[in-house]
Design an enzyme around this catalytic site. Structure first.
Site, PDB file in Angstrom:
ATOM      1  N   ASN A 110       0.804  -1.217   0.000  1.00 50.51           N
ATOM      2  CA  ASN A 110       0.000   0.000   0.000  1.00 50.51           C
ATOM      3  C   ASN A 110       0.848   1.284   0.000  1.00 50.51           C
ATOM      4  O   ASN A 110       2.022   1.245  -0.320  1.00 50.51           O
ATOM      5  CB  ASN A 110      -1.077  -0.003   1.076  1.00 50.51           C
ATOM      6  CG  ASN A 110      -2.354   0.615   0.516  1.00 50.51           C
ATOM      7  OD1 ASN A 110      -2.469   1.827   0.469  1.00 50.51           O
ATOM      8  ND2 ASN A 110      -3.264  -0.210   0.023  1.00 50.51           N
ATOM      9  N   ARG A 111       0.212   2.416   0.342  1.00 47.73           N
ATOM     10  CA  ARG A 111       0.815   3.719   0.023  1.00 47.73           C
ATOM     11  C   ARG A 111       1.683   4.303   1.148  1.00 47.73           C
ATOM     12  O   ARG A 111       1.390   4.096   2.327  1.00 47.73           O
ATOM     13  CB  ARG A 111      -0.296   4.721  -0.318  1.00 47.73           C
ATOM     14  CG  ARG A 111      -0.981   4.364  -1.619  1.00 47.73           C
ATOM     15  CD  ARG A 111      -2.154   5.263  -1.930  1.00 47.73           C
ATOM     16  NE  ARG A 111      -2.730   4.897  -3.228  1.00 47.73           N
ATOM     17  CZ  ARG A 111      -3.567   3.850  -3.414  1.00 47.73           C
ATOM     18  NH1 ARG A 111      -3.953   3.099  -2.402  1.00 47.73           N
ATOM     19  NH2 ARG A 111      -4.022   3.587  -4.623  1.00 47.73           N
ATOM     20  N   HIS A 136       2.799   0.221  -3.188  1.00 55.16           N
ATOM     21  CA  HIS A 136       3.204  -1.179  -3.371  1.00 55.16           C
ATOM     22  C   HIS A 136       4.675  -1.347  -3.764  1.00 55.16           C
ATOM     23  O   HIS A 136       5.016  -2.142  -4.646  1.00 55.16           O
ATOM     24  CB  HIS A 136       2.321  -1.851  -4.425  1.00 55.16           C
ATOM     25  CG  HIS A 136       0.892  -2.059  -3.996  1.00 55.16           C
ATOM     26  ND1 HIS A 136       0.495  -2.131  -2.690  1.00 55.16           N
ATOM     27  CD2 HIS A 136      -0.245  -2.221  -4.740  1.00 55.16           C
ATOM     28  CE1 HIS A 136      -0.808  -2.337  -2.630  1.00 55.16           C
ATOM     29  NE2 HIS A 136      -1.287  -2.390  -3.854  1.00 55.16           N
ATOM     30  N   HIS A 210      -1.187 -10.245  -3.058  1.00 51.38           N
ATOM     31  CA  HIS A 210      -2.189  -9.413  -3.733  1.00 51.38           C
ATOM     32  C   HIS A 210      -3.087 -10.224  -4.680  1.00 51.38           C
ATOM     33  O   HIS A 210      -3.404  -9.781  -5.777  1.00 51.38           O
ATOM     34  CB  HIS A 210      -1.476  -8.293  -4.495  1.00 51.38           C
ATOM     35  CG  HIS A 210      -2.293  -7.054  -4.657  1.00 51.38           C
ATOM     36  ND1 HIS A 210      -3.389  -6.988  -5.485  1.00 51.38           N
ATOM     37  CD2 HIS A 210      -2.198  -5.834  -4.100  1.00 51.38           C
ATOM     38  CE1 HIS A 210      -3.900  -5.766  -5.437  1.00 51.38           C
ATOM     39  NE2 HIS A 210      -3.202  -5.045  -4.604  1.00 51.38           N
ATOM     40  N   SER A 211      -3.503 -11.426  -4.244  1.00 47.89           N
ATOM     41  CA  SER A 211      -4.431 -12.183  -5.099  1.00 47.89           C
ATOM     42  C   SER A 211      -5.800 -11.518  -5.134  1.00 47.89           C
ATOM     43  O   SER A 211      -6.282 -11.013  -4.123  1.00 47.89           O
ATOM     44  CB  SER A 211      -4.583 -13.616  -4.584  1.00 47.89           C
ATOM     45  OG  SER A 211      -3.474 -14.386  -4.977  1.00 47.89           O
ATOM     46  N   TYR A 212      -6.390 -11.536  -6.330  1.00 42.99           N
ATOM     47  CA  TYR A 212      -7.779 -11.106  -6.501  1.00 42.99           C
ATOM     48  C   TYR A 212      -8.602 -12.390  -6.561  1.00 42.99           C
ATOM     49  O   TYR A 212      -8.406 -13.210  -7.462  1.00 42.99           O
ATOM     50  CB  TYR A 212      -7.969 -10.393  -7.839  1.00 42.99           C
ATOM     51  CG  TYR A 212      -7.375  -9.022  -7.975  1.00 42.99           C
ATOM     52  CD1 TYR A 212      -5.994  -8.823  -8.023  1.00 42.99           C
ATOM     53  CD2 TYR A 212      -8.196  -7.906  -8.122  1.00 42.99           C
ATOM     54  CE1 TYR A 212      -5.454  -7.560  -8.195  1.00 42.99           C
ATOM     55  CE2 TYR A 212      -7.664  -6.630  -8.301  1.00 42.99           C
ATOM     56  CZ  TYR A 212      -6.303  -6.469  -8.338  1.00 42.99           C
ATOM     57  OH  TYR A 212      -5.765  -5.226  -8.521  1.00 42.99           O
ATOM     58  N   ASP A 282     -11.591   0.279  -0.276  1.00 42.43           N
ATOM     59  CA  ASP A 282     -10.142   0.250  -0.505  1.00 42.43           C
ATOM     60  C   ASP A 282      -9.512   0.740   0.795  1.00 42.43           C
ATOM     61  O   ASP A 282      -8.857   1.772   0.837  1.00 42.43           O
ATOM     62  CB  ASP A 282      -9.773   1.142  -1.697  1.00 42.43           C
ATOM     63  CG  ASP A 282      -8.379   0.841  -2.233  1.00 42.43           C
ATOM     64  OD1 ASP A 282      -7.616   0.153  -1.532  1.00 42.43           O
ATOM     65  OD2 ASP A 282      -8.068   1.309  -3.343  1.00 42.43           O
ATOM     66  N   GLN A 319      -6.233  -5.128   4.303  1.00 43.54           N
ATOM     67  CA  GLN A 319      -6.733  -4.155   3.330  1.00 43.54           C
ATOM     68  C   GLN A 319      -7.786  -4.861   2.496  1.00 43.54           C
ATOM     69  O   GLN A 319      -7.496  -5.848   1.821  1.00 43.54           O
ATOM     70  CB  GLN A 319      -5.581  -3.673   2.424  1.00 43.54           C
ATOM     71  CG  GLN A 319      -5.971  -2.673   1.355  1.00 43.54           C
ATOM     72  CD  GLN A 319      -6.005  -1.237   1.856  1.00 43.54           C
ATOM     73  OE1 GLN A 319      -5.561  -0.956   2.972  1.00 43.54           O
ATOM     74  NE2 GLN A 319      -6.535  -0.334   1.061  1.00 43.54           N
ATOM     75  N   GLU A 347      -5.734  -8.138   1.717  1.00 43.55           N
ATOM     76  CA  GLU A 347      -4.281  -8.099   1.869  1.00 43.55           C
ATOM     77  C   GLU A 347      -3.940  -7.951   3.339  1.00 43.55           C
ATOM     78  O   GLU A 347      -4.104  -6.877   3.916  1.00 43.55           O
ATOM     79  CB  GLU A 347      -3.725  -6.939   1.056  1.00 43.55           C
ATOM     80  CG  GLU A 347      -4.088  -6.998  -0.411  1.00 43.55           C
ATOM     81  CD  GLU A 347      -4.133  -5.609  -1.044  1.00 43.55           C
ATOM     82  OE1 GLU A 347      -3.116  -4.914  -1.061  1.00 43.55           O
ATOM     83  OE2 GLU A 347      -5.219  -5.213  -1.510  1.00 43.55           O
TER      84      GLU A 347
HETATM   85  C1  BGC Z   1      -4.800  -0.775  -3.250  1.00 42.73           C
HETATM   86  C2  BGC Z   1      -5.532  -0.068  -4.343  1.00 42.73           C
HETATM   87  C3  BGC Z   1      -4.743  -0.239  -5.599  1.00 42.73           C
HETATM   88  C4  BGC Z   1      -4.623  -1.703  -5.896  1.00 42.73           C
HETATM   89  C5  BGC Z   1      -3.723  -1.920  -7.077  1.00 42.73           C
HETATM   90  C6  BGC Z   1      -4.732  -2.212  -3.600  1.00 42.73           C
HETATM   91  O1  BGC Z   1      -4.003  -2.880  -2.640  1.00 42.73           O
HETATM   92  O2  BGC Z   1      -5.384  -0.591  -1.997  1.00 42.73           O
HETATM   93  O3  BGC Z   1      -5.716   1.285  -4.047  1.00 42.73           O
HETATM   94  O4  BGC Z   1      -5.320   0.428  -6.664  1.00 42.73           O
HETATM   95  O5  BGC Z   1      -4.056  -2.362  -4.824  1.00 42.73           O
HETATM   96  O6  BGC Z   1      -4.302  -2.615  -8.054  1.00 42.73           O
END
Ligand code: BGC
Length: 384
Positions: A110-111, A136, A210-212, A282, A319, A347
């Site tokens: 994250n940021r 990231h 970061h699996s969807y 998010d 997250q 996450e």
């Molecule tokens: C973040 C999103 C970001 C995404 C990247 C997530 O972990 O929280 O803001 O756009 O990852 O695809």
């Protein structure tokens, strides 16, 4: 495809586990770990695809590009295995631009606001890859690098150890960081992920997966009907640039209250300032159980297939990202379009922007210290 044949190995700790022996050619009929070519990176490095076949029928493929989970099957209530994660068929598509599909994110999940932080009186400037912010791990985060991979087996369970050394100054971070991620698929349908890191200078570290997911399988184009539980009394609100404000707010009476199972889509479009700032969900949830041991971070149930995913972790936060930036422009595996909110990420991690937030749990790793976290993705069904 080659099969790694591993004998009985005495392994004290999964975190340190590692063994392999001579590969044999064989199709992945029986449980084991297999390797095939997955393409070549622009710098000429040949990348592999590892297939971990569990005795239960579950199958996970991982590439050492980005330590990425490319596919992962789980049984539905009738035992039908289907792929439940988003991803691409080819390495070139990952390289061309992936929204972190299945990747390991690092050094910092994250940021980090303004792409900078202060540590011991020194200001560090990080790569800015999300407007003015660092996201990231930067322009070339851990999701875009080559990881060394070693397959291992423990009896009928198989896994992969991936290691990467991030050099001093990488994307602006201090210190050389040696990272190790271990994936293992168990005979009872769990994917165990262990993270370890050591450094030679103080540096922030916050690794995550970061699996969807879409538990309804590859043909499903939405996750809005999935029922989500997150045992969190609080979450960290964000500003319109997705940066935590520093507050820790109660979820009570808000669309962020997932303490009882609630469909992801039930409140996602309600007129709430935080949902507006996040363009949906998010946000980082503060797990109510902040103990160091493994505890539930989230549970997701897809009624259509009967699949259940339970995520446990020793991290303090998770997250929840509802795939708001997926817009149908990416075509994933088997020609499936990655549509708006067709995958969700959970996450497990420390909180975003912790290096600039003195009240958040620290993410600073010191020389001599060991970063060690664990997350388990456990699959079951409503028929069990
Ligand atoms: C973040 C999103 C970001 C995404 C990247 C997530 O972990 O929280 O803001 O756009 O990852 O695809």
């Amino acid at each position: 495809m080659k099969r790694f044949q591993t004998g009985a190995i005495l392994i004290i700790s999964l975190l340190f586990a590692g063994c392999q022996s001579s590969p044999q050619t064989q199709e992945p009929m029986e449980h084991g770990i297999y390797v095939s070519d997955f393409g070549t990176m622009p710098d000429g490095k040949a990348v592999s695809l590892y297939t971990i076949q569990s005795p239960s029928g579950m199958k996970m493929t991982v590439t050492n590009y980005g330590a990425t989970i490319v596919s992962l099957t789980a049984p539905d209530r009738d035992g039908v295995q289907e792929d439940v994660v988003l991803g691409f068929d080819t390495l070139d598509e990952y390289i061309a631009g992936s929204p972190y599909f299945g990747a390991i994110v690092g050094r910092y999940g994250n940021r980090i606001a303004g792409g900078s932080f202060e540590l011991n009186g020194e200001t560090y400037s990080l790569a800015k890859n999300d407007g003015e912010n660092h996201l990231h791990g930067g322009i070339k985060g851990f999701d875009k690098v080559y990881w060394e991979a070693s397959p291992f087996s423990m009896g009928s369970e198989h896994g992969l150890i991936l290691t990467y050394t991030s050099p001093d100054g990488d994307e602006g971070y201090p210190g050389s960081l040696q990272a190790k991620v271990t994936y293992m698929v168990t005979a009872d349908n769990r994917v165990m992920v262990s993270y370890q890191a050591v450094t030679d200078k103080e540096t922030p570290v916050n690794l995550t997966q970061h699996s969807y997911f879409n538990l309804a399988g590859p043909d499903s184009d939405t996750i809005l009907d999935h029922e989500l539980t997150i045992p969190a009394d609080h979450f960290t609100p964000i500003d319109s640039g997705f940066i935590p404000t520093g507050e820790i707010l109660s979820v009570e009476g808000t669309p962020f209250d997932f303490r009882t199972p609630t469909a992801i889509g039930a409140r996602i479009d309600s007129p709430d300032e935080q949902l507006k700032n996040g363009l949906g969900y998010d946000h980082n949830f503060v797990l109510s159980d902040m103990s160091d041991g493994l505890k539930l971070a989230a549970k997701v149930y897809d009624r259509s297939s009967g699949r259940i995913l339970e995520i446990t972790t020793n991290e303090p936060g998770v997250q929840f990202y509802s795939g708001n930036f997926l817009d149908g422009t990416l075509t994933g595996k088997g020609g499936h379009v990655a549509g708006y909110r067709s995958g969700f990420c959970l996450e497990t991690q420390h909180f975003p922007d912790s290096p600039n937030q003195p009240t958040f749990p620290s993410t600073i790793l010191e020389p001599g210290g060991l970063y060690a976290t664990q997350t388990v993705f456990a699959f079951s069904t409503d028929a069990q």
